[in-house]
Design a protein around this motif. Structure first.
Motif, PDB file in Angstrom:
ATOM      1  N   ILE A 129     140.223  -0.478  85.360  1.00  0.00           N
ATOM      2  CA  ILE A 129     140.203  -1.936  85.395  1.00  0.00           C
ATOM      3  C   ILE A 129     139.293  -2.346  86.542  1.00  0.00           C
ATOM      4  N   GLY A 130     138.225  -3.059  86.202  1.00  0.00           N
ATOM      5  CA  GLY A 130     137.271  -3.506  87.204  1.00  0.00           C
ATOM      6  C   GLY A 130     137.624  -4.893  87.705  1.00  0.00           C
ATOM      7  N   ASN A 131     137.305  -5.143  88.966  1.00  0.00           N
ATOM      8  CA  ASN A 131     137.573  -6.443  89.569  1.00  0.00           C
ATOM      9  C   ASN A 131     136.240  -7.040  90.010  1.00  0.00           C
ATOM     10  N   VAL A 132     135.839  -8.122  89.352  1.00  0.00           N
ATOM     11  CA  VAL A 132     134.584  -8.796  89.690  1.00  0.00           C
ATOM     12  C   VAL A 132     134.912 -10.225  90.074  1.00  0.00           C
ATOM     13  N   ASP A 133     134.836 -10.528  91.366  1.00  0.00           N
ATOM     14  CA  ASP A 133     135.110 -11.872  91.874  1.00  0.00           C
ATOM     15  C   ASP A 133     136.448 -12.408  91.352  1.00  0.00           C
ATOM     16  N   GLY A 134     137.466 -11.564  91.368  1.00  0.00           N
ATOM     17  CA  GLY A 134     138.791 -11.998  90.931  1.00  0.00           C
ATOM     18  C   GLY A 134     139.027 -11.909  89.436  1.00  0.00           C
ATOM     19  N   ARG A 135     137.992 -11.601  88.666  1.00  0.00           N
ATOM     20  CA  ARG A 135     138.142 -11.417  87.213  1.00  0.00           C
ATOM     21  C   ARG A 135     138.452  -9.954  86.946  1.00  0.00           C
ATOM     22  N   LEU A 136     139.481  -9.699  86.157  1.00  0.00           N
ATOM     23  CA  LEU A 136     139.815  -8.327  85.797  1.00  0.00           C
ATOM     24  C   LEU A 136     139.140  -7.979  84.481  1.00  0.00           C
ATOM     25  N   ILE A 137     138.362  -6.904  84.486  1.00  0.00           N
ATOM     26  CA  ILE A 137     137.648  -6.429  83.305  1.00  0.00           C
ATOM     27  C   ILE A 137     138.232  -5.069  82.938  1.00  0.00           C
ATOM     28  N   ILE A 138     138.824  -4.962  81.758  1.00  0.00           N
ATOM     29  CA  ILE A 138     139.413  -3.714  81.301  1.00  0.00           C
ATOM     30  C   ILE A 138     138.300  -2.854  80.716  1.00  0.00           C
ATOM     31  N   MET A 139     138.043  -1.723  81.363  1.00  0.00           N
ATOM     32  CA  MET A 139     136.954  -0.843  80.955  1.00  0.00           C
ATOM     33  C   MET A 139     137.439   0.086  79.843  1.00  0.00           C
ATOM     34  N   LEU A 140     136.720   0.073  78.720  1.00  0.00           N
ATOM     35  CA  LEU A 140     137.127   0.867  77.561  1.00  0.00           C
ATOM     36  C   LEU A 140     136.474   2.243  77.551  1.00  0.00           C
ATOM     37  N   ASN A 141     137.194   3.220  77.037  1.00  0.00           N
ATOM     38  CA  ASN A 141     136.714   4.586  76.875  1.00  0.00           C
ATOM     39  C   ASN A 141     136.195   4.719  75.444  1.00  0.00           C
ATOM     40  N   LEU A 142     134.909   4.481  75.263  1.00  0.00           N
ATOM     41  CA  LEU A 142     134.326   4.491  73.916  1.00  0.00           C
ATOM     42  C   LEU A 142     134.432   5.849  73.241  1.00  0.00           C
ATOM     43  N   GLU A 143     134.374   6.931  74.011  1.00  0.00           N
ATOM     44  CA  GLU A 143     134.476   8.259  73.410  1.00  0.00           C
ATOM     45  C   GLU A 143     135.784   8.392  72.638  1.00  0.00           C
ATOM     46  N   GLU A 144     136.883   7.888  73.213  1.00  0.00           N
ATOM     47  CA  GLU A 144     138.186   7.970  72.539  1.00  0.00           C
ATOM     48  C   GLU A 144     138.272   6.971  71.381  1.00  0.00           C
ATOM     49  N   ILE A 145     137.803   5.755  71.615  1.00  0.00           N
ATOM     50  CA  ILE A 145     137.907   4.718  70.578  1.00  0.00           C
ATOM     51  C   ILE A 145     137.083   5.079  69.357  1.00  0.00           C
ATOM     52  N   ILE A 146     135.853   5.526  69.580  1.00  0.00           N
ATOM     53  CA  ILE A 146     134.946   5.802  68.467  1.00  0.00           C
ATOM     54  C   ILE A 146     135.043   7.243  68.007  1.00  0.00           C
ATOM     55  N   GLY A 147     135.158   8.167  68.924  1.00  0.00           N
ATOM     56  CA  GLY A 147     135.225   9.573  68.567  1.00  0.00           C
ATOM     57  C   GLY A 147     136.372   9.875  67.622  1.00  0.00           C
ATOM     58  N   ALA A 148     137.467   9.163  67.775  1.00  0.00           N
ATOM     59  CA  ALA A 148     138.637   9.399  66.929  1.00  0.00           C
ATOM     60  C   ALA A 148     138.412   8.907  65.506  1.00  0.00           C
ATOM     61  N   THR A 149     137.392   8.039  65.278  1.00  0.00           N
ATOM     62  CA  THR A 149     137.154   7.543  63.931  1.00  0.00           C
ATOM     63  C   THR A 149     136.518   8.610  63.057  1.00  0.00           C
TER      64      THR A 149
END
Length: 153
Positions: A129-149
């Motif tokens: 989870i990245g923090n940019v000026d108070g905004r939380l950005i959830i970083m996705l693991n594309l290898e898991e999301i796409i590789g599993a397809t």
């Protein structure tokens, strides 16, 4: 020159986008393009999170419903809905997102990997989870999301 390389290693550029009320991000290095919503052809017997396929300049591109893949409730498509095409290890896939917000530079020191890697089943899809000026950005693991397809896992 060494300082330049160190600086580049300490920062990552991400394409940020919305899924429901949360903001997510993927590395810009994996993103090929961002497309407006288009007609998607359903594919019989495909996994439930695979929305279908689109014709992308003569090639067939599978499209993932990212909300369904992550276990989030569905929302209706809007004029802001986009297809983000990404590439992982020669595999090209489109991902449906509610809206693309911007390209951000996140310092690696502001990405918390511990909070994303607890024992919940969906956590394999998250890198941190990245923090940019108070905004939380959830970083996705594309290898898991796409590789599993591709391999049915």
């Amino acid at each position: 020159m060494a300082n330049e390389e160190t600086k580049q290693n300490d920062e990552v550029q991400v394409v940020a986008f919305k899924l429901r009320d949360e903001e997510y991000g993927v590395s810009i290095l994996n993103v090929q393009e961002i497309r407006n919503m288009t007609d998607i052809t359903r594919v019989p017997f495909a996994a439930d999170f695979i929305k279908g396929v689109i014709n992308l300049r003569g090639s067939v591109l599978p499209v993932i419903d990212l909300k369904k893949r992550l276990g989030l409730a569905e929302t209706p498509y809007t004029e802001n809905t986009r297809i983000v095409t990404v590439t992982i290890d020669e595999l090209h896939v489109g991902m449906l997102v509610d809206a693309v917000t911007e390209v951000l530079t996140i310092g690696s020191k502001t990405v918390d990997t511990k909070k994303a890697t607890n024992d919940r089943s969906g956590s394999r899809f998250l890198n941190g989870i990245g923090n940019v000026d108070g905004r939380l950005i959830i970083m996705l693991n594309l290898e898991e999301i796409i590789g599993a397809t591709g391999d049915g896992k």
